[in-house]
Design a protein around this motif. Structure first.
Motif, short mmCIF file in Angstrom:
data_model
loop_
_atom_site.label_atom_id
_atom_site.label_comp_id
_atom_site.label_asym_id
_atom_site.label_seq_id
_atom_site.Cartn_x
_atom_site.Cartn_y
_atom_site.Cartn_z
N GLN A 123 12.62 8.96 103.78
CA GLN A 123 12.64 9.30 105.07
C GLN A 123 14.26 10.24 105.32
O GLN A 123 14.02 11.13 106.03
CB GLN A 123 12.78 8.22 105.97
N GLU A 124 15.30 9.76 104.59
CA GLU A 124 16.57 10.19 105.03
C GLU A 124 16.78 11.54 104.01
O GLU A 124 17.90 12.06 104.18
CB GLU A 124 17.58 9.41 105.03
N ASP A 125 15.81 11.73 103.24
CA ASP A 125 16.32 12.69 102.25
C ASP A 125 17.67 12.36 101.60
O ASP A 125 18.31 13.58 101.56
CB ASP A 125 16.00 14.08 102.94
N ALA A 126 17.61 11.39 101.17
CA ALA A 126 18.99 10.94 100.55
C ALA A 126 19.08 11.62 98.86
O ALA A 126 18.19 11.78 98.33
CB ALA A 126 19.10 9.39 100.47
N GLN A 127 20.39 11.82 98.59
CA GLN A 127 20.58 12.38 97.34
C GLN A 127 21.45 11.33 96.55
O GLN A 127 21.18 11.24 95.13
CB GLN A 127 21.76 13.65 97.64
N LEU A 128 21.69 10.33 97.03
CA LEU A 128 22.26 9.14 96.39
C LEU A 128 22.27 8.03 96.99
O LEU A 128 22.04 7.77 98.24
CB LEU A 128 23.84 9.38 95.91
N ILE A 129 21.88 7.02 96.33
CA ILE A 129 21.90 5.51 97.08
C ILE A 129 22.98 4.69 96.24
O ILE A 129 23.06 4.65 95.07
CB ILE A 129 20.45 4.66 96.64
N LEU A 130 23.86 4.15 96.97
CA LEU A 130 25.03 3.40 96.26
C LEU A 130 25.02 2.05 96.85
O LEU A 130 24.59 1.45 97.96
CB LEU A 130 26.32 3.90 97.12
N LEU A 131 25.00 0.95 95.88
CA LEU A 131 24.90 -0.49 96.37
C LEU A 131 25.83 -1.18 95.46
O LEU A 131 26.47 -0.77 94.46
CB LEU A 131 23.46 -0.73 95.70
N GLY A 132 26.07 -2.32 95.96
CA GLY A 132 26.79 -3.25 95.32
C GLY A 132 26.16 -3.69 93.89
O GLY A 132 25.05 -3.70 94.07
N LYS A 133 26.70 -4.29 93.22
CA LYS A 133 25.82 -4.46 91.81
C LYS A 133 25.12 -5.88 92.03
O LYS A 133 24.03 -6.09 91.47
CB LYS A 133 26.88 -4.68 90.48
N GLN A 134 25.56 -6.81 92.80
CA GLN A 134 25.01 -7.92 93.17
C GLN A 134 25.44 -8.51 94.15
O GLN A 134 26.57 -8.04 94.67
CB GLN A 134 25.06 -8.94 91.80
N ALA A 135 24.72 -9.42 94.85
CA ALA A 135 25.28 -10.21 96.14
C ALA A 135 25.67 -11.47 95.62
O ALA A 135 25.52 -12.10 94.75
CB ALA A 135 24.22 -10.20 97.24
N ILE A 136 26.73 -11.83 96.29
CA ILE A 136 27.60 -13.00 95.98
C ILE A 136 26.69 -14.44 96.37
O ILE A 136 27.42 -15.47 96.16
CB ILE A 136 28.96 -13.07 96.35
N ASP A 137 25.75 -14.27 97.12
CA ASP A 137 25.04 -15.33 97.47
C ASP A 137 23.78 -15.72 96.67
O ASP A 137 23.85 -16.70 96.10
CB ASP A 137 24.50 -15.27 98.94
N ASP A 138 22.99 -14.84 96.26
CA ASP A 138 21.83 -14.99 95.58
C ASP A 138 22.30 -14.45 93.78
O ASP A 138 21.37 -14.90 93.06
CB ASP A 138 20.74 -14.21 95.89
N ASP A 139 23.30 -13.54 93.73
CA ASP A 139 23.52 -13.21 92.48
C ASP A 139 22.51 -12.54 91.69
O ASP A 139 22.33 -12.74 90.41
CB ASP A 139 24.09 -14.23 91.69
N CYS A 140 21.63 -11.85 92.41
CA CYS A 140 20.35 -11.47 91.77
C CYS A 140 20.50 -10.27 90.86
O CYS A 140 19.93 -10.28 89.69
CB CYS A 140 18.90 -10.89 92.72
N ASN A 141 21.15 -9.30 91.07
CA ASN A 141 21.62 -8.08 90.58
C ASN A 141 20.25 -7.22 89.95
O ASN A 141 20.11 -6.96 88.92
CB ASN A 141 22.54 -8.50 89.29
N GLN A 142 19.43 -7.18 91.25
CA GLN A 142 18.13 -6.49 90.92
C GLN A 142 17.94 -5.42 91.83
O GLN A 142 17.04 -4.52 91.29
CB GLN A 142 17.10 -7.61 91.08
N THR A 143 18.31 -5.44 92.99
CA THR A 143 17.99 -4.39 93.94
C THR A 143 18.32 -3.00 93.60
O THR A 143 17.47 -2.24 93.67
CB THR A 143 18.81 -4.58 95.16
#
Lengths: 237, 94
Positions: free
Chosen positions: A113-133
């Motif tokens: 929708q936003e025509d994004a060139q890059l998606i920046l995320l944290g490597k994982q969340a400190i609550d679920d520690d999934c490291n999947q998103t």
């Protein structure tokens, strides 16, 4: 090239808080507990803002999925230098069951929708520690991914990345658009000072619902039980 | 002095120049998470401003403001290091 970067930020229980499990073992106590932006998400925001300050990208859009309070987390990102925010409104049972799969679907829809060139995320969340998103989002978009990034540099329409892996560092080069997840040593996030918090109040946050993005947030996972780790036995000398 | 008094006056909240750093407020805001407690920090901050409210010399005022900036940067560094060390301890085997 839109020059637009989407940064996902998650509202989690503050890292310094002592977590308590609910008496009925259905989860942890969150009511009245201090929340803040996930530390790895802070690093992602910082990297996006630095890229903008270097004039390598044009716009930083902060995204958070959750209830009304998620807007506070977006405001922190805006105070750090993001340009505008998108709050994907998920609350109640849907929020309790919200996990990486649904969030990646949401991020993928927003990226288009936003025509994004890059998606920046944290490597994982400190609550679920999934490291999947990050990984799931890249897969849904069929974009390359640079995970556990400790160094990022843009080179034309490619990205040079250093990844922290077991046993050392890996240097890769990926095409854009891409998904990058931030590791601890990527940068030092700036503190949101009061003048910047004031300035951020003028920046816009738009609220959308998952359904508006064509995303079904029904979870395919059921949490059976949450319990404390076993008490550590005293050491014996 | 007028300028320092203006800083310490609780009514002189920066409505007109929200983009400019208002040091008493900034330090109060930063001091919320001080390890010994936000209240402890706030009391010490108030005492420090009260001690210096009669200062007139512009050079001295500049030095005091510089000290305030220094304290702010030290606080930011403290908070960052605490968080960094906690993350390093929890997520990395070194």
């Amino acid at each position: 090239m839109s020059g637009r970067v989407l940064v996902g930020v998650k509202r989690v229980i503050d890292y310094a808080v002592k977590i308590r499990v609910k008496p009925d073992n259905t989860g942890v106590v969150t009511d009245g507990v201090k929340h803040s932006m996930n530390p790895f998400c802070e690093i992602a925001v910082e990297e996006a803002v630095k890229l903008k300050e270097k004039k390598l990208i044009k716009e930083v859009v902060a995204v958070s999925c959750g209830p009304q309070q998620s807007q506070e987390t977006i405001r922190t990102a805006l105070a750090m230098g993001a340009d505008r925010g998108i709050h994907v409104d998920v609350s109640g049972k849907d929020y309790e069951n919200l996990g990486p799969l649904q969030v990646s679907k949401i991020l993928a829809a927003l990226a288009k929708q936003e025509d994004a060139q890059l998606i920046l995320l944290g490597k994982q969340a400190i609550d679920d520690d999934c490291n999947q998103t990050g990984q799931m989002t890249a897969a849904l978009l069929d974009w390359p991914q640079g995970t556990f990034a400790s160094e990022v540099s843009l080179e034309g329409d490619k990205i040079n990345l250093v990844r922290e892996i077991d046993g050392g560092l890996e240097h890769i080069k990926i095409n854009t658009p891409a998904v990058i997840t931030a590791d601890l040593r990527l940068n030092t996030p700036r503190y949101a000072t009061l003048p910047n918090i004031m300035k951020a109040k003028k920046k816009k946050i738009v609220t959308v619902k998952p359904a508006d993005l064509g995303v079904d947030v029904t979870s395919r996972l059921e949490v059976l039980k949450v319990e404390e780790p076993p008490q550590r036995q005293a050491g014996r000398v | 002095s007028d300028s320092l008094k203006a800083l310490v006056d609780p009514r002189s909240v920066p409505a007109a120049r929200p983009d400019k750093t208002h040091w008493p407020l900034e330090l109060l805001y930063l001091g919320r998470e001080y390890p010994k407690g936000g209240d402890y920090f706030r009391d010490r901050l108030r005492a420090a401003f009260a001690r210096n409210k009669a200062v007139e010399d512009p050079e001295q005022i500049k030095a005091l403001i510089a000290r305030g900036e220094y304290v702010a940067r030290e606080l930011e560094a403290l908070y960052y290091l605490r968080k960094y060390r906690a993350m390093k301890k929890r997520y990395y085997e070194d």
